[in-house]
Design a protein around this motif. Sequence first.
Motif, mmCIF file in Angstrom:
data_model
loop_
_atom_site.group_PDB
_atom_site.id
_atom_site.type_symbol
_atom_site.label_atom_id
_atom_site.label_comp_id
_atom_site.label_asym_id
_atom_site.label_seq_id
_atom_site.Cartn_x
_atom_site.Cartn_y
_atom_site.Cartn_z
ATOM 1 N N ILE A 2 -1.337 -18.260 2.079
ATOM 2 C CA ILE A 2 -1.160 -16.821 2.211
ATOM 3 C C ILE A 2 -0.673 -16.529 3.629
ATOM 4 O O ILE A 2 -1.330 -16.884 4.601
ATOM 5 N N CYS A 51 -4.205 -0.833 5.744
ATOM 6 C CA CYS A 51 -3.145 -0.215 4.937
ATOM 7 C C CYS A 51 -3.067 1.290 5.193
ATOM 8 O O CYS A 51 -1.977 1.859 5.276
ATOM 9 N N CYS A 56 0.877 1.527 4.342
ATOM 10 C CA CYS A 56 1.549 0.483 3.587
ATOM 11 C C CYS A 56 0.656 0.000 2.446
ATOM 12 O O CYS A 56 -0.464 0.464 2.296
ATOM 13 N N GLN A 57 1.164 -0.927 1.669
ATOM 14 C CA GLN A 57 0.435 -1.534 0.564
ATOM 15 C C GLN A 57 -0.054 -2.917 0.989
ATOM 16 O O GLN A 57 0.539 -3.544 1.878
ATOM 17 N N PRO A 58 -1.120 -3.452 0.348
ATOM 18 C CA PRO A 58 -1.595 -4.794 0.683
ATOM 19 C C PRO A 58 -0.496 -5.856 0.599
ATOM 20 O O PRO A 58 -0.437 -6.771 1.415
ATOM 21 N N GLY A 59 0.410 -5.707 -0.361
ATOM 22 C CA GLY A 59 1.514 -6.658 -0.512
ATOM 23 C C GLY A 59 2.506 -6.632 0.634
ATOM 24 O O GLY A 59 3.281 -7.563 0.804
ATOM 25 N N ASP A 60 2.490 -5.557 1.423
ATOM 26 C CA ASP A 60 3.337 -5.503 2.611
ATOM 27 C C ASP A 60 2.768 -6.383 3.722
ATOM 28 O O ASP A 60 3.503 -6.805 4.620
ATOM 29 N N LEU A 62 0.182 -9.061 2.991
ATOM 30 C CA LEU A 62 -0.142 -10.388 2.473
ATOM 31 C C LEU A 62 0.996 -10.909 1.611
ATOM 32 O O LEU A 62 1.516 -10.205 0.755
ATOM 33 N N GLU A 63 1.370 -12.182 1.823
ATOM 34 C CA GLU A 63 2.457 -12.796 1.066
ATOM 35 C C GLU A 63 2.046 -14.199 0.651
ATOM 36 O O GLU A 63 1.571 -14.982 1.472
ATOM 37 N N TYR A 64 2.208 -14.516 -0.620
ATOM 38 C CA TYR A 64 1.893 -15.855 -1.128
ATOM 39 C C TYR A 64 3.098 -16.765 -0.939
ATOM 40 O O TYR A 64 4.208 -16.448 -1.366
#
Length: 73
Positions: A2, A51, A56-60, A62-64
């Motif tokens: 991550i 966030c 922003c969003q969590p996906g902004d 955290l990146e897998y």
Amino acid sequence: MIRINLDVMMARRKMSLTELAEKVGITMANLSVLKTEKARAVRFSTLEAICKALDCQPGDILEYIPDATPPEN
């Protein structure tokens, strides 16, 4: 793995580590651990506060990233 893109979002929002730490309510040291990807975990309440502060969003953040090693059969 991550990847944590906190520094990218902070740069986009022109927000310093000190300012984000104050808005989120955690120490700069703990925020730095997260920013440098040394954290083992993050509480949802902390992620939510980050966030909210960065709009922003969590996906902004955290990146897998898949492992480079192929799985064994």
